[in-house]
Design a protein around this motif. Structure first.
Motif, PDB file in Angstrom:
ATOM      1  N   CYS A   1      42.468  43.070  34.553  1.00 11.89           N
ATOM      2  CA  CYS A   1      43.504  43.461  35.593  1.00 11.89           C
ATOM      3  C   CYS A   1      44.028  44.933  35.383  1.00 11.89           C
ATOM      4  O   CYS A   1      44.675  45.062  34.345  1.00 11.89           O
ATOM      5  CB  CYS A   1      44.510  42.192  35.332  1.00 11.89           C
ATOM      6  SG  CYS A   1      45.842  42.571  36.569  1.00 11.89           S
TER       7      CYS A   1
ATOM      8  N   GLY B   1      46.290  47.363  37.465  1.00 13.31           N
ATOM      9  CA  GLY B   1      47.265  47.787  38.485  1.00 13.31           C
ATOM     10  C   GLY B   1      47.274  46.689  39.485  1.00 13.31           C
ATOM     11  O   GLY B   1      47.741  46.587  40.676  1.00 13.31           O
ATOM     12  N   GLY B   2      47.400  45.465  39.079  1.00 13.04           N
ATOM     13  CA  GLY B   2      47.509  44.286  39.986  1.00 13.04           C
ATOM     14  C   GLY B   2      46.162  43.812  40.538  1.00 13.04           C
ATOM     15  O   GLY B   2      46.099  42.637  41.048  1.00 13.04           O
ATOM     16  N   ASN B   3      45.120  44.763  40.727  1.00 12.03           N
ATOM     17  CA  ASN B   3      43.733  44.373  41.105  1.00 12.03           C
ATOM     18  C   ASN B   3      42.917  43.758  40.111  1.00 12.03           C
ATOM     19  O   ASN B   3      43.043  44.004  38.875  1.00 12.03           O
ATOM     20  CB  ASN B   3      43.097  45.753  41.426  1.00 12.03           C
ATOM     21  CG  ASN B   3      44.031  46.369  42.698  1.00 12.03           C
ATOM     22  OD1 ASN B   3      44.263  45.759  43.691  1.00 12.03           O
ATOM     23  ND2 ASN B   3      43.938  47.651  42.864  1.00 12.03           N
ATOM     24  N   LEU B   4      42.114  42.541  40.418  1.00 14.01           N
ATOM     25  CA  LEU B   4      41.574  42.022  39.306  1.00 14.01           C
ATOM     26  C   LEU B   4      40.172  41.928  39.665  1.00 14.01           C
ATOM     27  O   LEU B   4      39.410  42.111  40.881  1.00 14.01           O
ATOM     28  CB  LEU B   4      41.800  40.468  39.690  1.00 14.01           C
ATOM     29  CG  LEU B   4      43.174  40.160  39.680  1.00 14.01           C
ATOM     30  CD1 LEU B   4      43.476  38.454  39.909  1.00 14.01           C
ATOM     31  CD2 LEU B   4      43.771  40.126  38.180  1.00 14.01           C
TER      32      LEU B   4
ATOM     33  N   LYS C   1      47.004  36.954  44.945  1.00 15.23           N
ATOM     34  CA  LYS C   1      48.159  35.740  45.299  1.00 15.23           C
ATOM     35  C   LYS C   1      47.997  34.697  46.154  1.00 15.23           C
ATOM     36  O   LYS C   1      48.772  33.781  46.209  1.00 15.23           O
ATOM     37  CB  LYS C   1      49.332  36.926  45.808  1.00 15.23           C
ATOM     38  CG  LYS C   1      49.911  37.894  44.999  1.00 15.23           C
ATOM     39  CD  LYS C   1      51.084  38.701  45.660  1.00 15.23           C
ATOM     40  CE  LYS C   1      51.665  39.705  44.781  1.00 15.23           C
ATOM     41  NZ  LYS C   1      52.678  40.561  45.619  1.00 15.23           N
TER      42      LYS C   1
ATOM     43  N   ILE D   1      46.772  35.845  40.215  1.00 16.42           N
ATOM     44  CA  ILE D   1      47.314  37.042  39.614  1.00 16.42           C
ATOM     45  C   ILE D   1      48.114  36.790  38.470  1.00 16.42           C
ATOM     46  O   ILE D   1      47.964  37.637  37.487  1.00 16.42           O
ATOM     47  CB  ILE D   1      48.405  37.753  40.641  1.00 16.42           C
ATOM     48  CG1 ILE D   1      48.534  39.220  40.367  1.00 16.42           C
ATOM     49  CG2 ILE D   1      49.428  36.962  40.810  1.00 16.42           C
ATOM     50  CD1 ILE D   1      47.938  39.987  41.227  1.00 16.42           C
ATOM     51  N   PHE D   2      48.684  35.573  38.024  1.00 16.83           N
ATOM     52  CA  PHE D   2      49.301  35.508  36.687  1.00 16.83           C
ATOM     53  C   PHE D   2      48.362  34.823  35.811  1.00 16.83           C
ATOM     54  O   PHE D   2      48.734  34.568  34.491  1.00 16.83           O
ATOM     55  CB  PHE D   2      50.451  34.489  36.964  1.00 16.83           C
ATOM     56  CG  PHE D   2      51.438  34.972  37.866  1.00 16.83           C
ATOM     57  CD1 PHE D   2      52.210  36.051  37.510  1.00 16.83           C
ATOM     58  CD2 PHE D   2      51.942  34.337  39.055  1.00 16.83           C
ATOM     59  CE1 PHE D   2      53.023  36.884  38.305  1.00 16.83           C
ATOM     60  CE2 PHE D   2      52.805  34.845  39.968  1.00 16.83           C
ATOM     61  CZ  PHE D   2      53.420  36.263  39.600  1.00 16.83           C
TER      62      PHE D   2
ATOM     63  N   GLU E   1      43.831  36.977  31.046  1.00 17.03           N
ATOM     64  CA  GLU E   1      42.291  37.432  31.050  1.00 17.03           C
ATOM     65  C   GLU E   1      41.577  36.541  30.033  1.00 17.03           C
ATOM     66  O   GLU E   1      41.916  36.178  28.990  1.00 17.03           O
ATOM     67  CB  GLU E   1      42.215  38.708  30.523  1.00 17.03           C
ATOM     68  CG  GLU E   1      42.651  39.946  31.552  1.00 17.03           C
ATOM     69  CD  GLU E   1      42.774  41.281  30.950  1.00 17.03           C
ATOM     70  OE1 GLU E   1      42.004  41.457  30.073  1.00 17.03           O
ATOM     71  OE2 GLU E   1      43.412  42.136  31.692  1.00 17.03           O
TER      72      GLU E   1
ATOM     73  N   ASP F   1      41.734  42.738  45.552  1.00 15.76           N
ATOM     74  CA  ASP F   1      43.198  43.174  45.379  1.00 15.76           C
ATOM     75  C   ASP F   1      44.254  42.087  45.085  1.00 15.76           C
ATOM     76  O   ASP F   1      44.075  40.753  45.107  1.00 15.76           O
ATOM     77  CB  ASP F   1      43.313  44.021  46.524  1.00 15.76           C
ATOM     78  CG  ASP F   1      43.690  43.366  47.818  1.00 15.76           C
ATOM     79  OD1 ASP F   1      43.467  42.170  47.825  1.00 15.76           O
ATOM     80  OD2 ASP F   1      43.573  43.924  48.782  1.00 15.76           O
ATOM     81  N   LYS F   2      45.337  42.705  44.842  1.00 20.10           N
ATOM     82  CA  LYS F   2      46.614  42.128  44.412  1.00 20.10           C
ATOM     83  C   LYS F   2      46.907  41.035  45.644  1.00 20.10           C
ATOM     84  O   LYS F   2      47.398  39.829  45.329  1.00 20.10           O
ATOM     85  CB  LYS F   2      47.675  42.846  44.171  1.00 20.10           C
ATOM     86  CG  LYS F   2      48.882  42.291  43.745  1.00 20.10           C
ATOM     87  CD  LYS F   2      50.350  43.002  43.717  1.00 20.10           C
ATOM     88  CE  LYS F   2      50.114  44.280  42.752  1.00 20.10           C
ATOM     89  NZ  LYS F   2      51.224  45.003  42.396  1.00 20.10           N
ATOM     90  N   SER F   3      46.936  41.446  46.994  1.00 23.08           N
ATOM     91  CA  SER F   3      47.219  40.553  47.811  1.00 23.08           C
ATOM     92  C   SER F   3      46.398  39.182  47.959  1.00 23.08           C
ATOM     93  O   SER F   3      46.812  37.812  48.323  1.00 23.08           O
ATOM     94  CB  SER F   3      47.456  41.135  49.336  1.00 23.08           C
ATOM     95  OG  SER F   3      46.049  41.603  49.666  1.00 23.08           O
TER      96      SER F   3
END
Length: 69
Positions: free
Chosen positions: A43, A45-48, A65, A4-5, A8, A60-62
Protein backbone atom coordinates in the motif's frame (compact mmCIF):
# COMPACT_ATOMS: atom_id res chain seq x y z
CA UNK A 1 -14.67 -3.41 6.08
CA UNK A 2 -13.18 -1.91 2.90
CA UNK A 3 -10.09 -3.48 1.35
CA UNK A 4 -8.15 -0.26 1.94
CA UNK A 5 -7.97 -1.18 5.66
CA UNK A 6 -6.63 -4.73 5.12
CA UNK A 7 -3.21 -5.57 6.53
CA UNK A 8 -0.39 -6.31 4.10
CA UNK A 9 0.21 -10.03 3.60
CA UNK A 10 -3.08 -11.10 5.19
CA UNK A 11 -5.46 -13.19 3.05
CA UNK A 12 -9.05 -11.94 2.98
CA UNK A 13 -12.27 -13.02 1.30
CA UNK A 14 -14.33 -10.55 -0.74
CA UNK A 15 -17.86 -10.13 0.62
CA UNK A 16 -19.26 -7.70 -1.97
CA UNK A 17 -18.34 -4.98 -4.45
CA UNK A 18 -20.01 -1.57 -4.17
CA UNK A 19 -19.89 1.52 -6.37
CA UNK A 20 -20.85 2.46 -9.90
CA UNK A 21 -21.92 -0.34 -12.22
CA UNK A 22 -19.12 0.23 -14.74
CA UNK A 23 -16.52 0.09 -11.95
CA UNK A 24 -18.07 -3.10 -10.54
CA UNK A 25 -18.03 -4.76 -13.97
CA UNK A 26 -14.39 -3.75 -14.50
CA UNK A 27 -13.40 -5.22 -11.13
CA UNK A 28 -15.35 -8.41 -11.92
CA UNK A 29 -13.37 -8.80 -15.15
CA UNK A 30 -10.17 -8.65 -13.07
CA UNK A 31 -11.44 -11.41 -10.75
CA UNK A 32 -12.83 -9.30 -7.89
CA UNK A 33 -15.99 -11.30 -7.20
CA UNK A 34 -17.74 -12.31 -3.97
CA UNK A 35 -15.95 -15.23 -2.34
CA UNK A 36 -12.61 -14.65 -4.07
CA UNK A 37 -9.46 -14.59 -1.95
CA UNK A 38 -7.48 -11.34 -2.08
CA UNK A 39 -4.18 -10.42 -0.41
CA UNK A 40 -2.74 -6.92 -0.16
CA UNK A 41 0.90 -7.01 -1.29
CA UNK A 42 1.69 -3.33 -0.68
CA UNK A 43 0.00 0.00 0.00
CA UNK A 44 1.65 3.21 -1.20
CA UNK A 45 -0.23 6.47 -0.72
CA UNK A 46 -3.55 4.64 -0.47
CA UNK A 47 -3.05 2.84 -3.78
CA UNK A 48 -2.85 -0.93 -3.46
CA UNK A 49 -1.09 -3.79 -5.19
CA UNK A 50 -3.10 -6.92 -4.51
CA UNK A 51 -2.81 -10.59 -5.33
CA UNK A 52 -6.03 -12.09 -6.69
CA UNK A 53 -6.39 -15.38 -8.56
CA UNK A 54 -2.60 -15.77 -8.88
CA UNK A 55 -2.25 -12.32 -10.49
CA UNK A 56 -1.00 -9.01 -9.15
CA UNK A 57 -3.27 -6.05 -9.79
CA UNK A 58 -2.81 -2.37 -8.93
CA UNK A 59 -5.95 -0.51 -7.87
CA UNK A 60 -6.45 3.03 -6.66
CA UNK A 61 -7.85 4.17 -3.34
CA UNK A 62 -11.38 4.83 -4.64
CA UNK A 63 -11.72 1.31 -6.07
CA UNK A 64 -10.29 -0.26 -2.91
CA UNK A 65 -12.91 1.56 -0.80
CA UNK A 66 -15.67 -0.17 -2.80
CA UNK A 67 -14.34 -3.70 -2.23
CA UNK A 68 -15.75 -5.07 1.04
CA UNK A 69 -13.91 -7.87 2.82
Amino acid sequence: MPLIFAKEGEANSIKKITGKEDTRLFLESLGFVAGAAVTVISCIGGNLIVNIKDSRVAIDKSMAKGIMI
